[in-house]
Design a protein around this motif. Sequence first.
Motif, mmCIF file in Angstrom:
data_model
loop_
_atom_site.group_PDB
_atom_site.id
_atom_site.type_symbol
_atom_site.label_atom_id
_atom_site.label_comp_id
_atom_site.label_asym_id
_atom_site.label_seq_id
_atom_site.Cartn_x
_atom_site.Cartn_y
_atom_site.Cartn_z
ATOM 1 N N GLY A 62 -7.979 26.491 56.499
ATOM 2 C CA GLY A 62 -8.058 25.909 57.784
ATOM 3 C C GLY A 62 -7.509 26.716 58.829
ATOM 4 O O GLY A 62 -7.258 26.278 59.920
ATOM 5 N N LYS A 65 -10.668 31.057 59.716
ATOM 6 C CA LYS A 65 -11.388 32.273 59.135
ATOM 7 C C LYS A 65 -12.854 32.125 59.228
ATOM 8 O O LYS A 65 -13.634 33.003 59.876
ATOM 9 C CB LYS A 65 -11.078 32.497 57.687
ATOM 10 N N SER A 66 -13.385 31.156 58.866
ATOM 11 C CA SER A 66 -14.929 30.778 58.708
ATOM 12 C C SER A 66 -15.147 30.845 60.373
ATOM 13 O O SER A 66 -16.404 31.091 60.606
ATOM 14 C CB SER A 66 -15.136 29.621 58.150
ATOM 15 N N THR A 67 -14.456 30.069 61.024
ATOM 16 C CA THR A 67 -14.671 30.011 62.581
ATOM 17 C C THR A 67 -14.876 31.421 63.289
ATOM 18 O O THR A 67 -15.879 31.626 64.078
ATOM 19 C CB THR A 67 -13.557 29.152 63.203
#
Lengths: 262, 263
Positions: A62, A65-67
């Motif tokens: 959360g 990182k993916s964002t």
Amino acid sequence: MQEAIRIENVSVIYRPKGSRKLLRQYLQDRLTGRRDEGFYALHEVTLRVGRGEGLAVVGANGAGKSTLLAVLAGLLEPDEGAVQVDGRLSTLMELGSGFHPDLNGWENLRLYAAILGMARAEVKQRAEAIVDFAELHGYMEQPLRTFSSGMVLRLAFAVAVHADCDVLLIDEILAVGDAAFQKKCHRRLMELRDRGCTLVCVSHISAMLESLCGRGLWLHHGRAVMDASYQEVAAAYTSFMNGTDRHLWDALPAAPVRTAGA
Amino acid sequence: MARPGARQPAMRRSNLGFVVSELVLKDFKVRYRNMSLGVFWSLLNPLTMVALLTFVFTKIFRSQIPYYPLYVLCGLIPYNFFTLAWLTATTSVSENPALVKKVRMPTALLPLVSVLSNTIHLFIQLLLILALVAWYGIPVTWHYAWLPLIWGLELVFIYGLGLATSSLHVVVRDVRYVVESVNLVLFWLVPIFYSFAMVPPEFRSLYEFNPVAALVLATQNVILEHRSPRPVLVWKMTLVAGVFLLAGGWIFARLRKRFYRYL
Ligand SMILES: Nc1ncnc2c1ncn2[C@@H]1O[C@H](COP(=O)(O)OP(=O)(O)O)[C@@H](O)[C@H]1O
Ligand SMILES: [Mg+2]
């Protein structure tokens, strides 16, 4: 050094309750001018990555990182800041997007390659090499549902690393297949990097990550808290994750977004 | 506001056709491979409806329309095609989050793929019409050359509509039900079981602006009346298709920025 990626003060706001609504709710919020409350999934992140450089992005679940990868890929437009990526960009964010269990190996190979942006001629030319790489000769005529999950991932990975790219974004999929196959993937990524492909890898701390990435970026609650050599970031992050000073970080929560009218 | 710098497009223009054809092929194979009766299923629904409507309107209401079953098919097949293509286009974005959030494929291709997949389906059904034409011994004339044009216009119209509703469906969940309701109402606004001549003259000009009705009328003109559709009908179809494509493209472009966050 030439830069492949340059982002400047990038912020992304998520409004968890602001996503898909029923018409009634949507109209109600529209009419009353209510804005859903949100938080910064990325907060003023600035980053430069040189051509052919490897960057490891670490951080707790959360952390954003993916964002960050989605912003780099152009899949998500940030609320603030500027993003610039030079060259052809490819993603390895989820293996086998678009795969269908009823299609056979060849059909899925073509489909996935097309989705990743390869040309028809390129696919024809590289199909053999892809199957070689995935070590799936003799299985490709079978429907995908008869493949083991390891075989599916191998096929997907093999396709993805045969796409041309100048920048490759990888999200938590470095651990594919058995040890032997992982070694092969690793070698292939090194090869791509040495050819000048820029790598951005989201992954857990590992020896493999270390050899791919010279640099590290540590995200915490959407903020870039450390941007240094891989060794330094890995050491600091590991000691933080195992350490006793974790509570100090809770003083730095995700920044809430002030809601209009609240 | 974000100012994206010089960024290479997600996909070279020349590769767009490849990905569209692969996705359409996937839909086709998945749909037909696991059906023992295959293509037969896509004919079952129109055949049942034709039998039903023919019975009701020739035996009960004693309609005077000649070749009634063929007449019904000329209306039912375009109508069925429209409703299915529009509905699958509407859900195409929201049902493929992986293709929206994980790869850089242009999302505007998704509703296009839905429309084209249903077009393959449509070709199979059009063979049914041709079979009936042969069976009744109705002559095939040069006016058939109009069919690709009017069907092409219909595809453009549905794609435009699909761009609008697929992106709206991501923002508002119940768009899908609106689409389903509109499709139900539409059944009565298309000359499927009654004829255009029964429509009161003062409404006819307006009635023709409905592209589904226009498509049915043009198909009937060509197949049953051996004549070209009236130019004004074709112009209306062109106008409506163009407006919907522009408006749909505009709406899609505006809402696309929300896809990642909402899905
Ligand atoms: N589409 C979304 N809408 C709202 N919140 C989201 C969305 N995607 C992710 N989040 C939240 O944003 C934060 C960052 O997510 P993410 O970038 O996926 O983290 P990571 O990859 O580092 O685990 C998480 O708290 C997550 O729950
Ligand atoms: Mg993640």
